[in-house]
Design an enzyme around this catalytic site. Structure first.
Site, PDB file in Angstrom:
ATOM      1  N   GLU A   1       9.489  17.019  14.554  1.00  0.00           N
ATOM      2  CA  GLU A   1       9.830  16.831  13.142  1.00  0.00           C
ATOM      3  C   GLU A   1       8.985  17.768  12.289  1.00  0.00           C
ATOM      4  O   GLU A   1       7.756  17.669  12.266  1.00  0.00           O
ATOM      5  CB  GLU A   1       9.610  15.376  12.729  1.00  0.00           C
ATOM      6  CG  GLU A   1      10.081  15.082  11.320  1.00  0.00           C
ATOM      7  CD  GLU A   1       9.963  13.615  10.951  1.00  0.00           C
ATOM      8  OE1 GLU A   1      10.874  13.086  10.295  1.00  0.00           O
ATOM      9  OE2 GLU A   1       8.950  12.992  11.324  1.00  0.00           O
TER      10      GLU A   1
ATOM     11  N   LYS B   1       0.859  -1.180   0.000  1.00  0.00           N
ATOM     12  CA  LYS B   1       0.000   0.000   0.000  1.00  0.00           C
ATOM     13  C   LYS B   1       0.896   1.231   0.000  1.00  0.00           C
ATOM     14  O   LYS B   1       1.427   1.632   1.032  1.00  0.00           O
ATOM     15  CB  LYS B   1      -0.931   0.054   1.209  1.00  0.00           C
ATOM     16  CG  LYS B   1      -1.992   1.164   1.055  1.00  0.00           C
ATOM     17  CD  LYS B   1      -2.451   1.740   2.372  1.00  0.00           C
ATOM     18  CE  LYS B   1      -1.541   2.816   2.898  1.00  0.00           C
ATOM     19  NZ  LYS B   1      -1.516   4.071   2.063  1.00  0.00           N
TER      20      LYS B   1
ATOM     21  N   CYS C   1      13.200  11.818   6.517  1.00  0.00           N
ATOM     22  CA  CYS C   1      13.210  11.433   7.928  1.00  0.00           C
ATOM     23  C   CYS C   1      14.609  11.485   8.526  1.00  0.00           C
ATOM     24  O   CYS C   1      14.759  11.551   9.744  1.00  0.00           O
ATOM     25  CB  CYS C   1      12.605  10.039   8.101  1.00  0.00           C
ATOM     26  SG  CYS C   1      13.343   8.798   7.025  1.00  0.00           S
TER      27      CYS C   1
ATOM     28  N   GLU D   1       9.893   2.058  10.516  1.00  0.00           N
ATOM     29  CA  GLU D   1      10.890   3.120  10.347  1.00  0.00           C
ATOM     30  C   GLU D   1      10.105   4.413  10.393  1.00  0.00           C
ATOM     31  O   GLU D   1       9.308   4.704   9.503  1.00  0.00           O
ATOM     32  CB  GLU D   1      11.643   2.943   9.027  1.00  0.00           C
ATOM     33  CG  GLU D   1      12.855   3.857   8.893  1.00  0.00           C
ATOM     34  CD  GLU D   1      12.548   5.134   8.166  1.00  0.00           C
ATOM     35  OE1 GLU D   1      12.416   6.182   8.863  1.00  0.00           O
ATOM     36  OE2 GLU D   1      12.434   5.120   6.938  1.00  0.00           O
TER      37      GLU D   1
END
Length: 419
Positions: A324, A115, A224, A190
């Site tokens: 973040e 997906k 990331c 992750e």
């Protein structure tokens, strides 16, 4: 049942043919990525696309030498494919994130349901066409499009899915883990990051700051592992700010179809508004913008373009230093000594990546060992696709890439009395 017991040579042959398929569809993939997420076409060709073939070739190399059976005394330790794998991937590096899951899963003998992000579905459709065109047996690879709360949740919760490999935000990773818990399936994650870049006092300062800023802004900051927290000796903060500001001001932002553009827009309105809110919050909390700031770059009055921004006067407790942002925003923080730098670097719920710059390799190695992160890069090395990739703390669990990625898709069986 058939794919799990297929010969290693057969799997290697398919992986080689998939690699050839990528070469044939390179331009299609690059144009699709540029269209779906706004990456400049030059970066799509030179940065994004090469990651796919690189992961395929690494999987081939690992598979050719990997021992699935290991006889230990009278016990055979057998490593067998875990089964049906649900692969849920993000939008920011579409080819890299898809192939670093699909390649080792195929190599291990697993079947899979992919997906991709609903924000970047076009490149994944082309990858599915490549896998179809090489004649991969029906049912080995399956693609289902949709959003996370609907399709992602269904995959994570499904009793016939033996493992979920997820890359995305920490918030979404928690939701995937909750959905998977009832069936006690393996979950590899992750997740987010807030990576520190420690520039030690003896570093080549001009080079270290320049490359650090460039890597922070790469992919419009939508990475990331972006080194978004630059730690420098306190007395050199203003010097670092001036260097980083030059980098920010020199970046060419604009139409991703322009071959000379370095930064395109961020992926969508939600991402644009999120980044703008963090820039405003940074100013409200007392940080100073040495470059960039709110709004679009000069000359761009429409589109989700963000000004590459450099913040100074940043303290570790500020939101821009802890959360973040996923945009081209660099925070420069000062430290008193190396111990203080390590303390600031580790003072985060994340632990995906960290960076160390020094002309003294032994000093850099010593600092690297003290950092609580799954990936530490010394002096901006070339990417090693065989290195383990994954995080500590709220940046996830498990590892991808190379042999470590292959092992994620294997169960371990001990057959006692085998000999």
């Amino acid at each position: 049942d058939a794919w799990s017991v297929s010969a290693v040579g057969e799997r290697i042959d398919y992986l080689n043919r998939i690699d050839e398929g990528f070469a044939r569809r390179k331009e299609d993939l690059c144009k699709a990525m540029s269209r779906e997420m706004g990456v400049p076409i030059a970066a799509a060709r030179n940065i994004h696309f090469p990651s796919g073939p690189a992961h395929l070739r690494e999987a081939i190399k690992v598979l050719a030498r990997f021992d699935f059976d290991d006889l230990r005394g009278s016990t055979l330790v057998a490593r067998e494919p875990i089964g049906v794998c649900g692969l849920i991937t993000p939008w920011n590096f579409p080819i890299n994130q898809v192939v670093c899951k699909v390649a080792p899963a195929l190599a291990a003998g697993c079947t899979m349901v992919l997906k991709p992000s609903e924000i970047s579905p076009l490149s994944a459709l082309i990858i599915a066409e490549i896998l179809h065109d090489v004649g991969l047996p029906a049912g080995v690879f399956n693609l289902v499009n949709g959003d996370g709360p609907t399709v992602g949740h269904a995959i994570a919760a499904h009793p016939d899915v033996d493992m979920v490999s997820f890359t995305g935000s920490t918030r979404a990773g928690i939701a995937v883990a909750h959905a998977a818990a009832d069936t006690v399936k393996r979950v590899g994650q992750e997740l987010g990051g807030k990576s520190p870049n420690l520039i030690l006092p003896d570093a080549d300062f001009e080079r270290a700051v320049t490359l650090g800023a460039q890597r922070c802004f790469n992919n419009s900051g939508q990475s990331c592992v972006a080194p978004t927290r630059m730690l420098v000796p306190r007395e050199r903060v203003e010097q670092a700010a001036a260097i980083a500001a030059r980098v920010a001001d020199a970046v060419r932002v604009g139409d991703p179809g322009d071959e000379t553009v370095e930064l395109g827009p961020v992926a969508n309105r939600v991402q644009f508004e999120c980044v703008q809110s963090y820039i405003a919050r940074g100013l409200d909390e007392g940080a100073r913008a040495a470059a960039g700031g709110p709004g679009r770059p000069p000359g761009l009055d429409r589109g989700y373009f963000v000004r590459p921004t450099v913040f100074v006067d940043v303290t570790p407790e500020m939101s821009i230093a802890r959360e973040e942002i996923f945009g081209p925003v660099l925070c420069i923080l000062g430290y008193e000594d190396v111990d203080d730098a390590v303390r600031i670097a580790n003072d985060t719920p994340y632990g995906l990546a960290a960076y160390v710059q020094s002309t003294d390799l032994e000093a850099a190695r010593w600092v690297a060992r003290r950092l609580r992160a799954g990936n530490v890069q010394i002096n901006y090395p070339r990417v090693d696709r065989g290195a383990p990739f994954g995080g500590y703390k709220q940046s996830g669990n498990g590892r991808e890439w190379g042999e470590f990625g292959l092992q994620e898709y294997l169960e371990i069986k001990g057959i006692q009395g085998y000999q």
